[in-house]
Design an enzyme around this catalytic site. Sequence first.
Site, mmCIF file in Angstrom:
data_model
loop_
_atom_site.group_PDB
_atom_site.id
_atom_site.type_symbol
_atom_site.label_atom_id
_atom_site.label_comp_id
_atom_site.label_asym_id
_atom_site.label_seq_id
_atom_site.Cartn_x
_atom_site.Cartn_y
_atom_site.Cartn_z
ATOM 1 N N CYS A 1 0.798 -1.233 0.000
ATOM 2 C CA CYS A 1 0.000 0.000 0.000
ATOM 3 C C CYS A 1 0.827 1.278 0.000
ATOM 4 C CB CYS A 1 -0.955 -0.001 1.196
ATOM 5 S SG CYS A 1 -2.227 -1.263 1.109
ATOM 6 N N LEU A 2 1.565 1.529 1.081
ATOM 7 C CA LEU A 2 2.217 2.828 1.215
ATOM 8 C C LEU A 2 3.171 3.163 0.068
ATOM 9 C CD1 LEU A 2 2.917 3.216 5.053
ATOM 10 C CD2 LEU A 2 0.873 3.752 3.736
#
Length: 447
Positions: free
Chosen positions: A272-273
């Site tokens: 994600c990040l």
Amino acid sequence: MKRISIFGLGYVGLCTAACFAHKGFKVIGVDVDSERIKMINERKAPICESGLNELLKTSVESQMLHCTEDCNYAVKNSNVSFITVGTPYQRNGNVNLKYVQSVANDIGKTLRKKQKHHLIVLKSTVLPGTTENIIKPIIEKRSGKKCGLTFDICYNPEFLREGSAIEDILNPDRIIIGEFTRKSGDILERLYCEFYGQKTPPVIRTKPSTAELIKYANNAFLATKVSFINTIANMCQAIPNADVTIVAKAIGFDKRIGPLSLNAGLGYGGSCLPKDVKALASFSKRLGIKPLFLKTVEEVNNLQPHTLLKLAEMLVGDIRGRRVAILGLAFKPNTDDVRDAVSMKVVNGFLDKKAEVIVYDPMAMRNAGKILKNKVEYASSAIECVDDAECCVVVTEWPEFKTLRCEDFIGHMRTPTVIDGRRIYNPEEFGRKLKFAAIGLGRRTND
């Protein structure tokens, strides 16, 4: 009884499906991977996620959850369809929408034959404007119907932490609903109120583009906190007797800052990040806005693993030919996910310096092996991993690594040298008994 279908049975989709089934919803899971579907229908979790096996067992046995490759069956036998497929980033930082578009196309074709109203809820991470300008037109074209009449669409981002996804679904901080029409928002809010009952969290209803931006802003801010505290950690390493864990604890008491995501280490990773920071920076450029801040966050994160290599050279000298033990390969504990994991950068960094590398992780060995192949040795336990090693590096803060004592390293390593990349050991004790360094820990001096 509420009937829902969930398209995409990865971390988000499968955990969401299991939780809805657990709460009494009839759930149809849809995926293109026949092996994954077979495993789930046999009550076996294809991913490592805390609590998932138990939920799958009960929900499949009770027939509240069934998985299939048949899109037509899923849409016809549900009132609401969630889209939870992946949106990987491309080399230019843009989001790859091919999986979302494929599902939207399939759902649209099925809706052409359906008379009853149907709500489509997009949960996949997409850039602002995607739901309204790309996904909605695809469904309208394929269905031959107008959004807001016989079908509706919402954007409903997820905020799940891998390894804690079940807990985050059952106890979220808030629910974000990006509604195309008020009717669509009402339907989705009622569904969540039925799911959570009196424990329904705050619900924020807004336009789809705002909801889409909330997801990216949320992840970019978390990434910012990680890169910020790692910058402070690097400063602490250059200051005698400074310790970033004390700095983080102190500033975390400030209500305007808070203590979460202030654990210094080797940087953020996972599915994600990294991709969301890249995607938001790319999107910012397309808007004509220089993403200076986001680029700095990303640059700090990319450089952080090199800090660990410098610590290793400081303690053992030339790395060439040295046997280095790597404890932890997953990007975080309680998952087998190695996507964009810092461990891969660390391992490759040591390999580039011609070190002899042996690795161990409680869950991620199989996935890591697909990437590292025969470039490293694989241990079956933490003790086997450190045995005869000249340097040990802690990359993932698994609970079992926290139980290792100084004596475990002293008794098994050729030269007891430990670098704590996740700050899980007591620096006073370890610093007295063996060669020790840690991220964000300045050189110890006598008072």
